[in-house]
Design an enzyme around this catalytic site. Structure first.
Site, PDB file in Angstrom:
ATOM      1  N   HIS A 171       8.997   9.433   0.100  1.00 23.18           N
ATOM      2  CA  HIS A 171       9.188   8.431  -0.956  1.00 23.18           C
ATOM      3  C   HIS A 171       8.169   7.308  -0.865  1.00 23.18           C
ATOM      4  O   HIS A 171       7.873   6.644  -1.847  1.00 23.18           O
ATOM      5  CB  HIS A 171      10.593   7.827  -0.872  1.00 23.18           C
ATOM      6  N   HIS A 175       6.886  -1.087   4.177  1.00 18.06           N
ATOM      7  CA  HIS A 175       6.495   0.076   3.370  1.00 18.06           C
ATOM      8  C   HIS A 175       5.912  -0.412   2.045  1.00 18.06           C
ATOM      9  O   HIS A 175       5.899  -1.619   1.769  1.00 18.06           O
ATOM     10  CB  HIS A 175       7.708   0.996   3.147  1.00 18.06           C
ATOM     11  N   HIS A 185       6.645  -4.254   1.038  1.00 15.57           N
ATOM     12  CA  HIS A 185       7.975  -4.742   1.413  1.00 15.57           C
ATOM     13  C   HIS A 185       8.101  -4.810   2.929  1.00 15.57           C
ATOM     14  O   HIS A 185       7.957  -3.792   3.610  1.00 15.57           O
ATOM     15  CB  HIS A 185       9.072  -3.811   0.873  1.00 15.57           C
ATOM     16  N   THR A 232      15.754  -1.132  -3.757  1.00 17.39           N
ATOM     17  CA  THR A 232      15.175  -0.541  -4.969  1.00 17.39           C
ATOM     18  C   THR A 232      15.181   0.984  -4.915  1.00 17.39           C
ATOM     19  O   THR A 232      14.642   1.636  -5.802  1.00 17.39           O
ATOM     20  CB  THR A 232      13.737  -1.034  -5.192  1.00 17.39           C
ATOM     21  N   GLU A 238       7.123  -3.444  -8.130  1.00 14.66           N
ATOM     22  CA  GLU A 238       8.505  -3.239  -8.571  1.00 14.66           C
ATOM     23  C   GLU A 238       8.976  -4.465  -9.342  1.00 14.66           C
ATOM     24  O   GLU A 238       9.255  -4.383 -10.535  1.00 14.66           O
ATOM     25  CB  GLU A 238       9.385  -2.923  -7.356  1.00 14.66           C
ATOM     26  N   HIS A 278       4.997   0.241  -2.377  1.00 10.35           N
ATOM     27  CA  HIS A 278       5.271   0.848  -3.689  1.00 10.35           C
ATOM     28  C   HIS A 278       4.015   0.725  -4.529  1.00 10.35           C
ATOM     29  O   HIS A 278       3.357  -0.317  -4.521  1.00 10.35           O
ATOM     30  CB  HIS A 278       6.429   0.113  -4.386  1.00 10.35           C
TER      31      HIS A 278
HETATM   32  O1  1SD Z   1      12.959   1.687  -0.268  1.00 10.26           O
HETATM   33  C1  1SD Z   1      13.421   0.991   0.848  1.00 10.26           C
HETATM   34  C2  1SD Z   1      14.090   1.967   1.783  1.00 10.26           C
HETATM   35  O2  1SD Z   1      13.135   2.874   2.280  1.00 10.26           O
HETATM   36  C3  1SD Z   1      14.705   1.255   2.927  1.00 10.26           C
HETATM   37  O3  1SD Z   1      13.686   0.622   3.653  1.00 10.26           O
HETATM   38  C4  1SD Z   1      15.625   0.233   2.391  1.00 10.26           C
HETATM   39  C5  1SD Z   1      16.223  -0.588   3.514  1.00 10.26           C
HETATM   40  O4  1SD Z   1      17.010   0.223   4.317  1.00 10.26           O
HETATM   41  O5  1SD Z   1      14.947  -0.670   1.529  1.00 10.26           O
HETATM   42  C6  1SD Z   1      14.381  -0.080   0.422  1.00 10.26           C
HETATM   43  S1  1SD Z   1      13.585  -1.379  -0.480  1.00 10.26           S
HETATM   44  O6  1SD Z   1      14.604  -2.032  -1.302  1.00 10.26           O
HETATM   45  O7  1SD Z   1      12.949  -2.273   0.469  1.00 10.26           O
HETATM   46  N1  1SD Z   1      12.509  -0.786  -1.454  1.00 10.26           N
HETATM   47 ZN    ZN Z   2      10.618  -1.154  -1.007  1.00 11.43          ZN
END
Ligand code: 1SD
Ligand code: ZN
Length: 258
Positions: A65, A94, A119, A201, A106, A96
């Protein structure tokens, strides 16, 4: 293993709520932040702890993802202050991105989309671990940073970008030999930010996140962003991985003027 995706079809964001009910909740993320509708505030200083040390090791994973980086430290990276009451511990970061440089973030600012968003996920230290934090409405903080395209490569991201070729397929992991400090990834100024209460998200879209979106973007070259689009998901190329914006439903959004 979570089954969700971004390409149109049964797994796309408009179908997430079929399997994950909370994804149709009232207080979801991302949102469009309209600057003329935000409430200006002067919050206490947002404080960063242990962000100048290099991690002892860094793993980089394609989870199908996104690209997730796990940084291991002898002293944990934490944040406090600003809109936050407890202290939050860093867990992972991570990204996006979008199919091209005209979209990908986002959250949107004045309906404007940046080509990529970073993020940094933090978990409330009042709770034993992130799994428990995910069940509490003050469980997580995500620091969000927007990217803008510049001519020059950003050297802070070179090692990450150069390693993406080794994690082309979902579930592949590699290690960074040098790594980077959290400070080197923050924008020049961290006093100007938007903050609001929302959700993860991605499924299960839990409404447990205090979002802190820094106003000042970070620079990355087109080629550096392009490298992320070459990664593969279980269903094909991971050309984009941003959820469309959700209803604000009357939530306040604050802007820290610093
Ligand atoms: O998409 C992440 C997901 O991978 C995980 O890190 C989660 C937290 O457990 O957060 C979402 S996000 O809302 O930071 N995109
Ligand atoms: Zn994220």
């Amino acid at each position: 293993e979570q089954s969700f995706g971004y390409d149109s079809g049964e797994l796309d964001p408009s179908h997430w709520a079929n399997e994950y009910k909370t994804c149709s909740g009232k207080y979801q993320s991302p949102i469009d932040i309209e600057e003329n509708l935000v409430t200006k505030v002067n919050l206490p200083l947002l404080r960063f702890h242990n962000i100048d040390t290099l991690p002892t090791s860094t793993t980089i994973t394609n989870n199908g993802h996104t690209v997730v980086l796990q940084l291991n430290y002898t002293a944990p990276v934490m944040i406090s202050g600003g809109p936050l009451t407890p202290t939050y511990r860093f867990t992972q970061l991570h990204f996006h991105w979008g199919v091209n440089d005209s979209l990908g973030s986002e959250d949107l600012i004045n309906n404007h989309s940046y080509p990529m968003e970073l993020h940094m996920v933090f978990s409330n230290t009042d709770y034993d671990d992130e799994k428990i934090a995910l069940t509490k409405n003050d469980g997580l903080v995500v620091l969000a940073m927007f990217f803008e395209i510049t001519q020059e490569d950003n050297p802070v991201y070179s090692e990450i970008v150069n390693t993406l070729g080794q994690i082309n397929m979902p579930d592949q992991t590699s290690n960074l030999s040098n790594g980077f400090t959290i400070r080197s990834m923050l924008p020049e100024s961290t006093e100007h930010y938007f903050t609001y209460k929302g959700s993860l998200t991605t499924p299960p879209c839990l409404e447990v996140v205090t979002w802190i979106d820094f106003k000042h973007p970070i620079q990355l070259s087109h080629n550096q962003v392009q490298a992320f689009r070459m990664l593969r998901s279980k269903h094909g190329q991971l050309t984009h991985n941003s959820r469309p914006v959700q209803e604000l439903s009357g939530r306040p959004v604050w802007y820290n003027v610093g």
